[in-house]
Design an enzyme around this catalytic site. Structure first.
Site, PDB file in Angstrom:
ATOM      1  N   THR A 202       0.825  -1.192   0.000  1.00  0.00           N
ATOM      2  CA  THR A 202       0.000   0.000   0.000  1.00  0.00           C
ATOM      3  C   THR A 202       0.871   1.258   0.000  1.00  0.00           C
ATOM      4  O   THR A 202       1.972   1.241   0.536  1.00  0.00           O
ATOM      5  CB  THR A 202      -0.858  -0.034   1.279  1.00  0.00           C
ATOM      6  OG1 THR A 202      -1.777  -1.101   1.145  1.00  0.00           O
ATOM      7  CG2 THR A 202      -1.592   1.247   1.533  1.00  0.00           C
ATOM      8  N   ARG A 230     -13.478  -8.305  -0.795  1.00  0.00           N
ATOM      9  CA  ARG A 230     -12.799  -8.012   0.482  1.00  0.00           C
ATOM     10  C   ARG A 230     -12.326  -6.556   0.493  1.00  0.00           C
ATOM     11  O   ARG A 230     -11.742  -6.070  -0.460  1.00  0.00           O
ATOM     12  CB  ARG A 230     -11.609  -8.944   0.647  1.00  0.00           C
ATOM     13  CG  ARG A 230     -10.762  -8.688   1.904  1.00  0.00           C
ATOM     14  CD  ARG A 230      -9.587  -7.779   1.630  1.00  0.00           C
ATOM     15  NE  ARG A 230      -8.684  -7.697   2.778  1.00  0.00           N
ATOM     16  CZ  ARG A 230      -7.677  -6.820   2.866  1.00  0.00           C
ATOM     17  NH1 ARG A 230      -7.461  -5.962   1.889  1.00  0.00           N
ATOM     18  NH2 ARG A 230      -6.903  -6.794   3.917  1.00  0.00           N
ATOM     19  N   ASP A 233      -8.247  -2.061   5.344  1.00  0.00           N
ATOM     20  CA  ASP A 233      -8.301  -0.868   6.198  1.00  0.00           C
ATOM     21  C   ASP A 233      -8.168   0.438   5.418  1.00  0.00           C
ATOM     22  O   ASP A 233      -8.603   1.493   5.888  1.00  0.00           O
ATOM     23  CB  ASP A 233      -7.177  -0.926   7.247  1.00  0.00           C
ATOM     24  CG  ASP A 233      -5.796  -1.042   6.609  1.00  0.00           C
ATOM     25  OD1 ASP A 233      -5.660  -1.758   5.590  1.00  0.00           O
ATOM     26  OD2 ASP A 233      -4.855  -0.418   7.119  1.00  0.00           O
ATOM     27  N   GLY A 255      -4.594  -5.501   6.858  1.00  0.00           N
ATOM     28  CA  GLY A 255      -5.720  -4.581   6.975  1.00  0.00           C
ATOM     29  C   GLY A 255      -6.759  -4.968   8.004  1.00  0.00           C
ATOM     30  O   GLY A 255      -7.313  -4.109   8.704  1.00  0.00           O
TER      31      GLY A 255
END
Ligand code: ASP
Length: 334
Positions: A202, A230, A233, A255
């Site tokens: 990320t 899915r 976070d 996450g």
């Protein structure tokens, strides 16, 4: 990294991350490492330039994350990881600490730059979070470009996905040390400094501008071989991205645990209610709260005084920060 408190107004500053994870032997590949460092420096310099010109913290984090999304080395935008169906589903969020306005998109499949869509949600809709087709329709109506799925494709991510499917087939990454060592021995990391099989790629940015405003932005392709639908976070305000008048936070890692720990917001809460320093609050979340529930990863955070924290509980995290008028700092390993 403490801010210079000798001046009344803190110097504008930006910090970024490009994911956290496990260092492999392939870290010896100096060429690939140089590419990562160059990409991080480019994003930092762009944010630093904007802040120097008086741009807002929101502009600086949006631009830094947009550049990282366009860079195939990171798991966001081009270079995103694949779902268990071999498709791409991306998430992004942005938050303006001065107003606590926020925008996010989840499960988008056709947006070139999810962070720009998140920003449009924040500024041009009455909502905070759009998902899937509706998010794309909204973004398209705002004039943001759509791309075909193969835009996100990179051979590295595809190979990584095939390895995940051939292995446990699990969505969550396998952190077993033996498996990890075996993988590193087999040198399957493909020359990336952080093992792609155990890396959370990320991207994110936090910034403090000349007006004293804080902002955060985060963008991801999620986790390799994740189940369709899915959501991690990243687009969850308070988990993977948060900013208020005290602090701006952008996270990377497992996450599900960051959501359960409400990780990004918990840093603000510790500062607000317990009077913790940025350093103490970020350390408590990354080194205590998250590991207590097997949460792995890290975050970047800046407080209103311009202090910077870049903690992680993995072996490495692509990260850096840059104050206006000062050299850019970039690091990968501990
Ligand atoms: N936090 C991201 C997610 O769970 C993954 C990452 O940081 O790379 O979707």
């Amino acid at each position: 990294m403490n801010a210079d408190r000798s001046t009344s107004k803190p110097t504008p500053v930006i910090a970024i991350h490009g994911g956290a994870g496990t260092i492999t032997r392939a870290a010896m590949d100096a060429d690939k490492e140089a590419q990562y460092i160059a990409a991080l420096e480019q994003a930092l310099r762009a944010g630093q330039r904007l802040l120097a010109d008086g741009a807002s913290a929101v502009d600086a984090v949006t631009e830094a994350v947009r550049l990282l999304e366009d860079c195939p080395l990171f798991n966001a935008g081009k270079g995103a990881v694949l779902t268990n169906a071999g498709t791409y589903e991306l998430d992004a969020a942005v938050m303006d600490g001065a107003t606590r306005d926020a925008g996010a998109v989840a499960c988008v499949k056709r947006l070139r730059n999810p962070v720009l869509a998140a920003r449009a949600v924040m500024e041009r809709s009455e909502h905070v979070l759009f998902a899937a087709d509706g998010a794309e329709a909204f973004a398209q109506a705002q004039g943001l470009p759509l791309v075909e799925a193969d835009y996100y494709y990179t051979p590295e991510r595809h190979a990584q996905w095939q390895r995940a499917r051939a292995g446990s087939g699990m969505a969550l990454l396998d952190h077993d040390a033996a498996a990890l060592a075996a993988r590193a021995d087999a040198d399957e990391a493909g020359g990336e400094p952080l093992d792609p099989g155990t890396k959370f790629g990320t991207v994110g940015a936090v910034a403090l501008d000349a007006q004293g405003r804080l902002a955060a932005a985060t963008s991801t392709g999620g986790i390799t071989n994740k189940q369709l639908g899915r959501v991690g976070d990243t687009p969850v305000i308070g988990a993977g991205c948060y900013a208020d008048e005290l602090v701006a936070v952008s996270t990377t890692g497992t996450g599900e645990m960051f959501i359960r720990a409400v990780a990004a917001y918990d840093i603000s809460a510790r500062m607000r209610y317990a009077g913790s320093s940025l350093e103490a609050a970020t350390h408590a979340v990354v080194m205590q709260s998250l590991p207590a529930i097997q949460g792995r990863g890290g975050l970047v955070a800046i407080d209103a005084a311009g202090n910077v924290a870049l903690p992680f509980n993995t072996e490495g995290m692509y990260r850096g920060h840059a104050r206006v008028g000062e050299p850019v700092h970039v690091a990968i390993y501990r």
